[in-house]
Design an enzyme around this catalytic site. Structure first.
Site, PDB file in Angstrom:
ATOM      1  N   LYS A  88       0.825  -1.202   0.000  1.00  0.00           N
ATOM      2  CA  LYS A  88       0.000   0.000   0.000  1.00  0.00           C
ATOM      3  C   LYS A  88       0.864   1.259   0.000  1.00  0.00           C
ATOM      4  CE  LYS A  88      -3.482   2.566   2.612  1.00  0.00           C
ATOM      5  NZ  LYS A  88      -4.376   2.599   3.789  1.00  0.00           N
ATOM      6  N   SER A 143      -8.897   3.657   2.276  1.00  0.00           N
ATOM      7  CA  SER A 143      -7.830   4.206   1.460  1.00  0.00           C
ATOM      8  C   SER A 143      -6.908   3.155   0.840  1.00  0.00           C
ATOM      9  CB  SER A 143      -6.977   5.162   2.317  1.00  0.00           C
ATOM     10  OG  SER A 143      -6.405   4.461   3.411  1.00  0.00           O
ATOM     11  N   SER A 167     -10.198   1.278   6.325  1.00  0.00           N
ATOM     12  CA  SER A 167      -9.474   1.428   5.066  1.00  0.00           C
ATOM     13  C   SER A 167      -9.022   0.123   4.431  1.00  0.00           C
ATOM     14  CB  SER A 167      -8.246   2.327   5.260  1.00  0.00           C
ATOM     15  OG  SER A 167      -8.653   3.640   5.547  1.00  0.00           O
TER      16      SER A 167
END
Length: 393
Positions: A88, A143, A167
């Site tokens: 990520k 996210s 997220s």
């Protein structure tokens, strides 16, 4: 736009799981360099459409894969030998040390929201905004947007994430993946508030368990065995949220499948689960200089209520997200985090399990929440649900 089934326009999807890839590489039936080369080819074909990656590290990944093959040839036992992974964001590689040591090969950094965005349920990749692999006009969530898309679209079998309010779990639900957030404080996190913790996105619970085995090391005593069915409490709204009917229906149907397959047994608590809305506490904890007295009181009261709930049940089950995936213009006034961020404030581990598809063609998720430190329980229940056919294929 179902790239998992036929890879339309995206090249051949990766059907092998991380566990299967590692077993084949360790057994010398596959070479890590070939596995990684195929993953890079899939990314090259798919990413101009999906926009899941901000960077792709082709040369480094192939070199790293060659090193893994060398380590295997030398007799080194690597639990995730040759598994291509995505991390990520551009800083994700810093936290991937245990995975790289276990034989994983990082192929690129995945998309996260662009700078200055008020909503975190979208992503911005090198080729543009990240799209949901099931419908390009819908967001994948965030996210950990690109990580969810990379996994759901079959580009890699495993991607790292972090979860500060949902997220990992929200994009897992909206893309049809498994998404695990760990207990607060159990793994290192740079977040000063303690709300954001590491997590993982995979296509199977077994792969998530393999990730957990690597990053957590030896499991805690008592984690190894889980007696089924596990007692569970169902709540559509946690007592304060107002989710849309369809995500609730999808999650409720998923609960029925878990019950019918003997994985969980619903119990009725003395009172319906009712938490206080965590929004004021979460927002205060994220605001530098805020007066945190009310936030601490709210957290303490919700902790008390959750302690009572888990004294009588092993799991709490809810929809993962209160709405289906929204368009790229944003969710409007609805907090996509309504059902997830309570457990960032409380620190409980939680997992999103695929729960079928809505009328819009997009996936939905069922959230499983366990007592502190019981990641192994979540993974055992999810794995058994897959084994017994209680989750969508």
């Amino acid at each position: 736009m179902n790239s998992r089934e036929d890879g339309r326009g995206y090249g051949r999807p990766a059907s092998a799981s991380a566990v299967e890839i590692a077993s084949a590489v360790r057994g010398r039936g596959l070479r890590a360099v070939d596995v990684v080369a195929e993953a890079l080819e899939r990314i090259g074909r798919a990413d101009p459409v999906l926009c899941a990656f901000t960077e792709v590290w082709s040369e480094q990944a192939l070199r790293r894969a060659g090193e893994v093959d060398g380590r295997v040839a030398a007799g080194e036992a690597l639990p995730l030998a040759g598994v291509p992974i995505a991390v990520k964001g551009r800083g994700g590689l810093r936290a991937a040390g245990p995975l790289l040591a276990a034989g994983c090969v990082a192929v690129g950094a995945t998309s996260v929201p662009g700078p200055g965005t008020p909503w975190q349920t979208w992503g911005l990749g090198a080729h543009g905004r990240t799209v949901n692999p099931w419908r390009a006009d819908r967001t994948p969530g965030g996210s950990s947007a690109g990580s969810a898309v990379a996994v759901a679209a079959g580009l890699v079998p495993l991607a790292t994430g972090s979860d500060g309010a949902g997220s990992v779990r929200i994009p897992a639900a909206w893309c049809g993946a498994v998404g695990l957030k760990v207990t607060a404080g159990r793994l290192p996190s740079p977040d000063r508030t303690g709300l954001a913790v590491p997590g993982v996105l995979t296509r199977t619970a077994a792969d998530a368990a393999a990730w957990w085995g690597v990053v957590a090391g030896r499991p805690d005593p008592g984690e190894a065995s889980v007696s089924l069915p596990v007692t569970a409490v169902w709540s559509p709204d946690l007592g304060f949220a107002a989710p849309d009917p369809e995500p609730v229906a999808r999650a409720r149907a998923a609960v029925r499948r878990l019950v019918d397959s003997g994985v969980v047994r619903l119990v009725r608590p003395p009172a319906a689960p009712r938490l206080l809305d965590p929004a004021p506490a979460w927002l205060a904890l994220r605001t530098p200089g805020a007066d945190l007295a009310d936030a601490h009181r709210l957290r303490a009261e919700n902790d008390r209520r959750l302690d009572l709930l888990f004294a009588g049940a092993g799991l709490l089950l809810t929809p993962t997200a209160p709405t289906p995936p929204h368009g790229h213009d944003g969710p409007g006034d609805v907090y996509s985090t309504a059902l997830t961020w309570a457990f960032n404030v409380s620190g409980h581990p939680a997992l999103s399990l695929p729960a079928g598809f809505g009328t819009d063609g997009c996936p939905a998720g069922l959230q499983l929440v366990a007592p502190h430190g019981r990641e192994a329980l979540l993974l055992a229940v999810a794995s058994e649900a897959e084994r017994r056919g209680a989750t969508p294929s």
